[in-house]
Design an enzyme around this catalytic site. Structure first.
Site, PDB file in Angstrom:
ATOM      1  N   ASP A  34       9.920 -23.089   5.804  1.00  0.00           N
ATOM      2  CA  ASP A  34      11.038 -22.455   5.090  1.00  0.00           C
ATOM      3  C   ASP A  34      11.927 -21.635   6.010  1.00  0.00           C
ATOM      4  OD1 ASP A  34       8.736 -20.805   5.394  1.00  0.00           O
ATOM      5  OD2 ASP A  34       9.555 -19.354   3.980  1.00  0.00           O
ATOM      6  N   LYS A 148       7.381 -18.259  -2.437  1.00  0.00           N
ATOM      7  CA  LYS A 148       6.982 -17.279  -1.422  1.00  0.00           C
ATOM      8  C   LYS A 148       8.020 -16.174  -1.315  1.00  0.00           C
ATOM      9  CE  LYS A 148       7.878 -16.985   3.178  1.00  0.00           C
ATOM     10  NZ  LYS A 148       7.960 -17.363   4.598  1.00  0.00           N
ATOM     11  N   GLU A 189       3.441 -11.872   0.021  1.00  0.00           N
ATOM     12  CA  GLU A 189       3.312 -11.742   1.477  1.00  0.00           C
ATOM     13  C   GLU A 189       3.707 -10.356   1.983  1.00  0.00           C
ATOM     14  OE1 GLU A 189       5.465 -14.671   3.790  1.00  0.00           O
ATOM     15  OE2 GLU A 189       4.729 -13.852   5.685  1.00  0.00           O
ATOM     16  N   GLU A 191       3.438  -8.652   5.064  1.00  0.00           N
ATOM     17  CA  GLU A 191       3.029  -8.884   6.462  1.00  0.00           C
ATOM     18  C   GLU A 191       3.045  -7.583   7.259  1.00  0.00           C
ATOM     19  OE1 GLU A 191       5.397 -11.794   8.602  1.00  0.00           O
ATOM     20  OE2 GLU A 191       4.480 -11.263  10.537  1.00  0.00           O
ATOM     21  N   LYS A 231      -0.600 -13.836   1.086  1.00  0.00           N
ATOM     22  CA  LYS A 231      -0.310 -14.314   2.450  1.00  0.00           C
ATOM     23  C   LYS A 231      -0.258 -13.106   3.385  1.00  0.00           C
ATOM     24  CE  LYS A 231       2.931 -17.098   5.118  1.00  0.00           C
ATOM     25  NZ  LYS A 231       3.638 -18.369   5.117  1.00  0.00           N
ATOM     26  N   SER A 303      -1.184 -20.676   5.849  1.00  0.00           N
ATOM     27  CA  SER A 303       0.189 -21.009   5.466  1.00  0.00           C
ATOM     28  C   SER A 303       1.020 -20.762   6.722  1.00  0.00           C
ATOM     29  CB  SER A 303       0.631 -20.113   4.299  1.00  0.00           C
ATOM     30  OG  SER A 303       2.000 -20.292   4.053  1.00  0.00           O
ATOM     31  N   TYR A 365      12.440 -14.945   8.314  1.00  0.00           N
ATOM     32  CA  TYR A 365      12.206 -16.114   7.450  1.00  0.00           C
ATOM     33  C   TYR A 365      13.147 -16.040   6.279  1.00  0.00           C
ATOM     34  CZ  TYR A 365       8.309 -18.407   9.670  1.00  0.00           C
ATOM     35  OH  TYR A 365       7.542 -19.124  10.535  1.00  0.00           O
TER      36      TYR A 365
END
Ligand code: 13P
Length: 365
Positions: A34, A148, A189, A191, A231, A303, A365
């Site tokens: 993505d 996502k 997600e 992160e 994630k 992922s 992203y």
């Protein structure tokens, strides 16, 4: 005491639960494809890579990935960018259909990127809630079954702050709730970035805090956990810390942090690779799956974006005559990570895998 009114029917819950389970079926994981067009410019201009970045070249590249023979054995789902979701194979088959016909579940990134949290030391939140319901409904009609949304938290002397953890947890929970109402499994997600010179213990503590904020917010928003996936980052020392944490230390710290903060109702955890090399990502995933330091009631899968694609891009170089070679590379990485989800990756094979760091200072992203 607050009251909670059920907002998903039993059928909707069963559907979400089933999709989440299929995405983390044993031996399989997700390809994150993505990257927005601007990030593809970066990927197409990596070390030893020089590929022109046009919409048609990106389409060709994604077709190469999605048509790799045998990859469906190891890849359960693919995350698209909006552009790719609209594109077709050279034979005119829409990419979401091409994948579902092969038993791979199409998913899509729905966040609209990160923006600064004013008044903080470079912390961010993620945008895209306003029209999310309508976009989710469209994507579901187009064949998507999961979504996502990425938030990023950075480790520094004073960060992540309470504000950043609260705000990012809350936006993830709103996104998860809206996605589920539209029949899409949300990949949540949060992160914790690899950037920085922190040690393993610091990363573990921060990861625990961030996950605790995240699951409190998901609970507050009545999110159906059985129909979600997480994630996260793996718990490692920072990119600029002197020594690398070994796969065993990484696994112990990761599994310990998770056992303290992630409810067993969550069916699966699908790691991002976060700038680790292909070899390191697979070895760490394998070690996490063989680690016995703490209970692991969830599937632990992948992922990956960079760690599934770096060798593919290097082999392809934008040239049709390299498609076979590039697809072979993709199959090798997919299989290696599939085996790592079972704790069955043969570490001797890691010697053949690429050890070049895939770190990007400002990765978008
Ligand atoms: P990396 O595996 O390249 O970190 O990316 C995965 C991803 O989708 C981040 O949102």
């Amino acid at each position: 005491m607050q009251t909670s009114v059920p907002y998903l029917t039993a059928d909707q819950e069963a559907d979400l639960r089933e999709t989440a389970k299929r995405l983390v079926a044993p031996g399989r994981g997700i390809l994150a494809a993505d990257e927005p067009p601007e990030t593809m410019a970066q990927r197409f201009a990596g070390a030893d890579i020089k590929i022109e970045n046009t919409e048609e070249v990106r389409r060709k590249y994604r077709e190469l990935l999605f048509t790799t023979e045998g990859v469906q054995e190891y890849i359960s789902g693919v995350i698209f960018h909006h552009e790719t979701f609209q594109q077709k194979s050279k034979d005119g088959i829409p990419f979401p259909k091409l994948l579902s016909d092969r038993g791979i579940i199409p998913g899509i990134k729905t966040d609209r990127g990160m923006v600064p949290l004013a008044g903080t030391d470079g912390e961010t939140t993620t945008q895209g809630l306003d029209d999310l319901g309508e976009r989710c409904a469209e994507y579901r009609k187009g064949g998507a079954r999961f979504v996502k949304w990425r938030c990023a938290l950075k480790i520094g002397l004073q960060t992540p702050t309470y504000l950043a953890m609260m705000e990012n947890a809350n936006v993830l929970a709103r996104y998860a709730s809206i996605s589920q109402q539209n029949g899409l499994v949300p990949i949540v997600e949060p992160e914790v970035l690899y950037n920085g010179d922190h040690d393993l213990q610091t990363c573990q503590k921060v990861t625990e805090q961030v996950l605790a904020f995240t699951y409190k917010a998901l609970s507050d928003h009545h999110v159906f956990l059985e129909g979600t996936l997480l994630k996260p980052n793996m718990v490692t020392s920072g990119r600029s810390f002197g020594a690398r944490s070994s796969p065993q230390d990484t696994a112990r710290a990761t599994v310990t942090a998770f056992s303290r903060t992630i409810p067993p109702a969550v069916p699966g955890i699908v790691f991002l690779s976060g700038g680790q090399s292909e070899a390191e990502s697979t070895l760490n995933l394998n070690a996490i799956n063989t680690c016995t330091a703490a209970p692991k009631p969830w599937a632990l899968s992948f992922s990956f974006g960079r760690a599934l694609q770096a060798s593919v891009l290097k082999a392809w170089q934008g040239d049709d005559k390299n498609i076979d070679l590039a697809q072979k590379q993709f199959l090798v990485r997919a299989k290696a990570n599939g085996l790592a989800t079972l704790g069955q990756y043969d570490e001797k094979e890691a010697a053949a895998a690429d050890e070049n760091s895939l770190f990007v200072e400002k990765n978008e992203y």
